[in-house]
Design a protein around this motif. Structure first.
Motif, short mmCIF file in Angstrom:
data_model
loop_
_atom_site.label_atom_id
_atom_site.label_comp_id
_atom_site.label_asym_id
_atom_site.label_seq_id
_atom_site.Cartn_x
_atom_site.Cartn_y
_atom_site.Cartn_z
N THR A 83 40.50 49.86 66.58
CA THR A 83 39.31 49.01 66.67
C THR A 83 38.21 49.72 67.45
N ARG A 84 38.57 50.34 68.56
CA ARG A 84 37.57 51.06 69.36
C ARG A 84 36.95 52.20 68.56
N ASN A 87 34.61 50.89 65.89
CA ASN A 87 33.36 50.41 66.48
C ASN A 87 32.46 51.57 66.90
N ARG A 93 34.24 53.83 60.02
CA ARG A 93 34.27 52.41 59.67
C ARG A 93 34.07 52.24 58.16
#
Length: 140
Positions: A83-84, A87, A93
């Protein structure tokens, strides 16, 4: 007098027969007791082994629970890292959110199996992907 002696002899024979019968019953009872003692000893050994097995199973369950907890924590850390990274990096992404190529999607699908032999047969058939000679722009 002969009658008394005969009665005494008859009584002695009857007593001897009764004693023999009682002695046979005592011997049989002793055999039964010995057999029951052996059965009790075998049952006690079985109970002891089951108790030891139960304790081993409990210890194994504790270890497995600890491993499950550690695996869960590791999975959470990996998800947080993913997730980090998603982001932080726009290109990553977009790549992560894009659809898989059709051939890869086909690899992830499989028919329903009714038994393990069907699954093993399906695996051994080795349905390979055709080589197109092109590299995908969206390689994973």
């Amino acid at each position: 007098m002969k009658f008394i002696i005969a009665a005494l002899l008859l009584s002695l024979v009857a007593s001897l027969a009764g004693w023999r019968w009682a002695n046979n019953k005592v011997t049989e009872a002793n055999r039964n007791i010995a057999q029951m003692q052996r059965a009790l000893a075998a049952n006690a050994a079985t109970i002891s082994e089951l108790h030891a097995s139960g304790q081993r199973n409990e210890r194994a369950q504790v270890v497995l629970r600890q491993q499950i907890t550690a695996a869960g924590q590791l999975a959470n850390r990996r998800n947080q890292t993913i997730t980090r990274l998603l982001n932080e990096n726009e290109t990553l992404r977009r790549w992560y959110q894009s659809a898989l190529p059709d051939d890869v999607t086909r690899l992830h699908t499989r028919p329903e199996f009714t038994n393990p032999d069907d699954y093993l047969r399906w695996l051994s058939e080795g349905q390979q992907l055709p080589y197109t000679g092109q590299s995908s722009e969206n390689q994973r």
